[in-house]
Design an enzyme around this catalytic site. Sequence first.
Site, mmCIF file in Angstrom:
data_model
loop_
_atom_site.group_PDB
_atom_site.id
_atom_site.type_symbol
_atom_site.label_atom_id
_atom_site.label_comp_id
_atom_site.label_asym_id
_atom_site.label_seq_id
_atom_site.Cartn_x
_atom_site.Cartn_y
_atom_site.Cartn_z
ATOM 1 N N LYS A 176 26.467 17.833 34.271
ATOM 2 C CA LYS A 176 26.695 17.111 35.738
ATOM 3 C C LYS A 176 28.097 16.393 35.420
ATOM 4 C CE LYS A 176 23.889 14.619 38.747
ATOM 5 N NZ LYS A 176 22.772 14.003 38.856
ATOM 6 N N GLU A 182 26.235 16.626 23.346
ATOM 7 C CA GLU A 182 25.810 18.111 22.811
ATOM 8 C C GLU A 182 26.544 19.324 23.533
ATOM 9 O OE1 GLU A 182 23.738 15.623 23.677
ATOM 10 O OE2 GLU A 182 22.316 15.150 22.443
ATOM 11 N N GLY A 238 18.930 15.487 36.952
ATOM 12 C CA GLY A 238 18.824 16.506 35.934
ATOM 13 C C GLY A 238 17.461 17.465 35.838
ATOM 14 N N ARG A 239 16.502 16.695 35.856
ATOM 15 C CA ARG A 239 15.379 17.241 35.591
ATOM 16 C C ARG A 239 14.604 17.978 36.861
ATOM 17 N NH1 ARG A 239 15.083 12.029 34.757
ATOM 18 N NH2 ARG A 239 13.731 10.738 36.136
ATOM 19 N N GLU A 325 9.896 11.904 31.370
ATOM 20 C CA GLU A 325 11.262 11.048 31.509
ATOM 21 C C GLU A 325 11.049 10.587 32.921
ATOM 22 O OE1 GLU A 325 15.471 12.359 30.290
ATOM 23 O OE2 GLU A 325 15.257 13.394 32.055
ATOM 24 N N HIS A 356 -6.691 28.625 19.371
ATOM 25 C CA HIS A 356 -6.902 28.799 18.109
ATOM 26 C C HIS A 356 -6.125 27.692 17.233
ATOM 27 C CE1 HIS A 356 -8.791 33.045 17.834
ATOM 28 N NE2 HIS A 356 -8.268 32.944 19.253
ATOM 29 N N LYS A 472 21.872 6.465 22.729
ATOM 30 C CA LYS A 472 23.492 7.125 22.692
ATOM 31 C C LYS A 472 24.457 5.957 22.372
ATOM 32 C CE LYS A 472 22.810 9.726 26.870
ATOM 33 N NZ LYS A 472 23.337 10.097 28.488
#
Lengths: 508, 508
Positions: A176, A182, A238-239, A325, A356, A472
């Site tokens: 954005k 990253e 974002g999400r 979040e 399993h 951050k």
Amino acid sequence: MPSDIWKKLQKEQPVNLKQAFAEDKERAKTFSIRTEHLYYDFSRQLVTSETIKLLCELAKERDLSGKIQAMFAGEKINKTENRAVWHVALRDPSNPEVSDVLKKIEKFTRQNKLTNIVAIGIGGSYLGPEYLAEACRVYAKPGMNLRFIANVDGTDFAQKTAGLKPEETLFIIISKTFTTAETMKNAETAKKWMQEKLGNSPEVIKKHFVAVSTAKDKVAAFGIDPDNMFIFWDWVGGRFSATSAVGAVPLSLFLGFENFKEILYGAHWLDQHFLNTPMEKNIPVISGLLDIWNINFLGYKTRALLPYCQALSKLPAHTQQVEMESNGKLVDLSGKPVDIDTGEVVFGEPGTNGQHSFYQLIHQGTQIIPCDFIGFIEPQYPVGKASNKEVTHHEELMTNFFAQPDALAFGKDDPLPHKRFPGNRPSSSLLLKKLTPFTAGLLLAWTEHRAAVKGFIWGINSFDQFGVELGKVLGIKVREEILKHHQDPSYKPNNLMLEAFLKGKLPD
Amino acid sequence: MPSDIWKKLQKEQPVNLKQAFAEDKERAKTFSIRTEHLYYDFSRQLVTSETIKLLCELAKERDLSGKIQAMFAGEKINKTENRAVWHVALRDPSNPEVSDVLKKIEKFTRQNKLTNIVAIGIGGSYLGPEYLAEACRVYAKPGMNLRFIANVDGTDFAQKTAGLKPEETLFIIISKTFTTAETMKNAETAKKWMQEKLGNSPEVIKKHFVAVSTAKDKVAAFGIDPDNMFIFWDWVGGRFSATSAVGAVPLSLFLGFENFKEILYGAHWLDQHFLNTPMEKNIPVISGLLDIWNINFLGYKTRALLPYCQALSKLPAHTQQVEMESNGKLVDLSGKPVDIDTGEVVFGEPGTNGQHSFYQLIHQGTQIIPCDFIGFIEPQYPVGKASNKEVTHHEELMTNFFAQPDALAFGKDDPLPHKRFPGNRPSSSLLLKKLTPFTAGLLLAWTEHRAAVKGFIWGINSFDQFGVELGKVLGIKVREEILKHHQDPSYKPNNLMLEAFLKGKLPD
């Protein structure tokens, strides 16, 4: 202060499922919602009709409908950031801004000749698109290859670019602000990787890089052609951005634009169901209210998401983000600490794999974990043949989808204590016709709205994420210490483990 | 009845981390264990020296050392199944039975010319080997390709075999009993896939299929050459079988036998540390005791596993299995219901990916989630250059590894309520030199022993899994209903959703 309705809910007892089903032959019918695309069965939740009535009254008391309408109207309901929360507009065919961007993406998709698509993004710029890509992989355009690089760990870059020919590769940089640490680190490395192989000409970047961002200047400074920047808006969190250009660009390239449109149609169908259906028959509302029942009144604070569908392998990770979040919050909209539990932990794996692994604890552990099962009538890949004696792979899969909820609900007694199953463990089941781009979009919207319902009722802001900031800030300090060490190898930080890291050896 | 030590632990107060670090400059040193290969820092757990002392007393009271020794001696400590729990013998170079199988695997690996290895197995026959394969991918033999098929969903088979040439492909069928429903279904489909392309000759199966199993007759009946069956023993539990032939066959083919031996050396190193180190300096013991402190005395029943390492992306799923299948138990060894909480829910994603997803809840949610951070001094892939102004990808990754535990522990005040971080959220950090086959094996053994420590102290059987049985039994009934429908399409089951599935359409 808890309201009267809240207090009434606190007094409600969880039902005994064995007894409830024995006493009411219609229970499976009564506690289910059937729509054109979704069959949602919540009869194995520990509720009575009275519980559902009270939960719907709670929703009315908290003005859930008003809040849903405000969201759809584009009001600035994300108050801490003074923004609208308008991802439903991304799926609304009547929105002109959205249509313009989609037209640009369609045109770009049709012109593109590059076959290796590498999407660089993290969090909201990654998990939703990856979920959709995996869910729809069977619909991919022949010869198209889509990979995601999210982690700043160089392993992610090295392994995902291994074997790719740069001349066939397109990087999509998704951020954005175009400042996500990253993503920009990976983008710079991608630029070097491309330039090392195809040379330093600005044309190389123009041809092999596109951006999804709101930051025009930064995208241009990186060297990307402004014509190859696809925008979204501050009203897309974002999400909640998978149906914006964030998902549209990689997914249209990978699946074809028409398939991406199907994702939008499916999400829009669920949006309209959410907006227009009375609470009692509204799937995101009822599923959100049942979460509240489990979390706040029964104390079950972890939920398992169990899609009986390998192609939904990334839905749990995406749901984890959307739920945790959005609703991992300590203060209400007025800034006061909440006095109730908010967001649940969500985890899951596709069935039957999870059976399993962690199902032992779900069946016989001391914690109760409400489960959501998702299944499909038809498989994406028909494998195996049905005969009088044999079931197909899909039928074998679905035997488990049907067996597990009953095992959880009804349990089993046994003379041997370790073979006893207590039962009365709640679950819901969702059955759909087939996993297609349409239903993948629909499940995306269900995930989004279910989380929003809870936030609306708890009175928290589900749309900010200030909890990610402190890490951050402290990260910047650590980075400064590492740079000090680059400048002066004798520099010693005030942290023993960091000291070992900078020295490059474990302490004696 | 809780013992005196248990009652004393109930009275212990969690420390305030900010205060504890301010008052004790040596805290980071005191609450850490440094060994040749591992640096384990638990100073950010909410403990005092007294808490650790009491936890170790609890371990003595429950005869933890005696139980560990019994496990290493091969005693039948899995009492409900009357079996030993002897996976440590798999890593013991002095065990002749184990050496024989390893020699056979080494020989087979050296002779093998097939380059596409497809391992078919589920649960314990899948998650451990997959974790190790991903952790060690950088060490793979050039040109070798390893894929895992676990899910009975035909999508898994179809997508994993897409593009494979049968003449270059080897299927490894991994099932202790050679009756696991999913595995045998996938094995039969693999056989057909191979025969359709290379013909029906028995030689095709002999050349392209091997088995890891204990069931010689069934393996032979399938058509696999007995020389190509690799055995393990009833004293190897599924989820503890990654260092048996279950992992050895696929991993030796993929990584080379020497690298698989390194995995064994690493696991053996940790086994010896676990067996021989006094409790206070014993990493699996202390990490297991801290889990008990968090679960039973602080009420934190969910744990996040956060490797700052993309190659450890499958460690959370493997750990989830080891922890939740081992310790999701309701009754103690004598069959009496436990009156305390047992196994925790474990979930996680690699950092930094998780930071952009569920960390919001970990920092600012109403639930406290103890976290385990794992980091490495050196990366597997050195990407990016270090300079006075720039950090490498690995350094950027590690800034987060160091920043997050402090953000959780110390929090931050702020005039704006939504920007406040309460802090005092516990975590541990584990630092290793580099992720290699050796350290991947070591982490595997840590995971196994940490779960065992908890089971020993709770007095439960961590080595059976009867909780998975009921679902299988009910699954057989559903399968019968599906077969009835195959025989008579008018057959109507007594379950509305199953009826919709059999009809092939959602109800109106």
